[in-house]
Design a protein around this motif. Structure first.
Motif, PDB file in Angstrom:
ATOM      1  N   PHE A   1       0.844  -1.177   0.000  1.00 33.99           N
ATOM      2  CA  PHE A   1       0.000   0.000   0.000  1.00 33.99           C
ATOM      3  C   PHE A   1       0.885   1.234   0.000  1.00 33.99           C
ATOM      4  O   PHE A   1       1.506   1.563   0.987  1.00 33.99           O
ATOM      5  N   THR A   2       0.930   1.903  -1.109  1.00 31.14           N
ATOM      6  CA  THR A   2       1.815   3.061  -1.237  1.00 31.14           C
ATOM      7  C   THR A   2       1.100   4.382  -1.002  1.00 31.14           C
ATOM      8  O   THR A   2       1.746   5.403  -0.886  1.00 31.14           O
ATOM      9  N   HIS A   3      -0.216   4.374  -0.922  1.00 30.49           N
ATOM     10  CA  HIS A   3      -0.969   5.615  -0.764  1.00 30.49           C
ATOM     11  C   HIS A   3      -1.579   5.725   0.628  1.00 30.49           C
ATOM     12  O   HIS A   3      -2.729   6.110   0.795  1.00 30.49           O
ATOM     13  N   THR A   4      -0.808   5.408   1.641  1.00 28.69           N
ATOM     14  CA  THR A   4      -1.302   5.518   3.001  1.00 28.69           C
ATOM     15  C   THR A   4      -0.367   6.386   3.815  1.00 28.69           C
ATOM     16  O   THR A   4       0.822   6.496   3.517  1.00 28.69           O
ATOM     17  N   ASN A   5      -0.898   6.990   4.842  1.00 29.54           N
ATOM     18  CA  ASN A   5      -0.066   7.771   5.754  1.00 29.54           C
ATOM     19  C   ASN A   5       0.654   6.877   6.746  1.00 29.54           C
ATOM     20  O   ASN A   5       1.722   7.211   7.223  1.00 29.54           O
ATOM     21  N   CYS A   6       0.041   5.759   7.066  1.00 33.25           N
ATOM     22  CA  CYS A   6       0.578   4.896   8.110  1.00 33.25           C
ATOM     23  C   CYS A   6       1.182   3.603   7.574  1.00 33.25           C
ATOM     24  O   CYS A   6       1.796   2.861   8.320  1.00 33.25           O
ATOM     25  N   GLY A   7       0.976   3.312   6.319  1.00 39.13           N
ATOM     26  CA  GLY A   7       1.488   2.079   5.763  1.00 39.13           C
ATOM     27  C   GLY A   7       0.687   0.880   6.233  1.00 39.13           C
ATOM     28  O   GLY A   7      -0.254   1.005   7.018  1.00 39.13           O
ATOM     29  N   TYR A   8       1.075  -0.277   5.745  1.00 39.37           N
ATOM     30  CA  TYR A   8       0.428  -1.509   6.163  1.00 39.37           C
ATOM     31  C   TYR A   8       1.445  -2.627   6.095  1.00 39.37           C
ATOM     32  O   TYR A   8       2.126  -2.802   5.086  1.00 39.37           O
TER      33      TYR A   8
END
Length: 85
Positions: A1-8
């Motif tokens: 997931f590259t479009h997150t603030n916190c990642g996964y």
């Protein structure tokens, strides 16, 4: 997931406590992001501020619920281990 603030990060160990730890970490990250948004919008955009403030309150509640569940399960496991000895 590259479009997150916190990642996964996918759970390395699909055990209940590990998954809860990861979920708590995610909630804490979200709390940080929404706290920043509250600070940015305070006294500048009251509508966005109100929306983000409610989301922040929800995230705090989620983190507290997950932490309580984690603590309960952890104590339950410890009690079972104690009784098996």
């Amino acid at each position: 997931f590259t479009h997150t603030n916190c990642g996964y990060d996918a759970p390395e160990k699909p055990e209940v406590l590990s998954v809860l730890e990861q979920a708590i970490k995610g909630e804490q990250c979200a709390i940080g992001i929404y706290s920043e948004l509250v600070d940015i919008t305070r006294e500048k955009d009251i509508v966005t501020y109100d929306i983000v403030s409610q989301i922040l309150a929800d995230e705090v509640e989620h983190e507290e619920d997950l932490q309580e569940l984690y603590n309960d399960i952890h104590e339950f496991i410890a009690e079972i281990k104690k009784n098996l000895k």
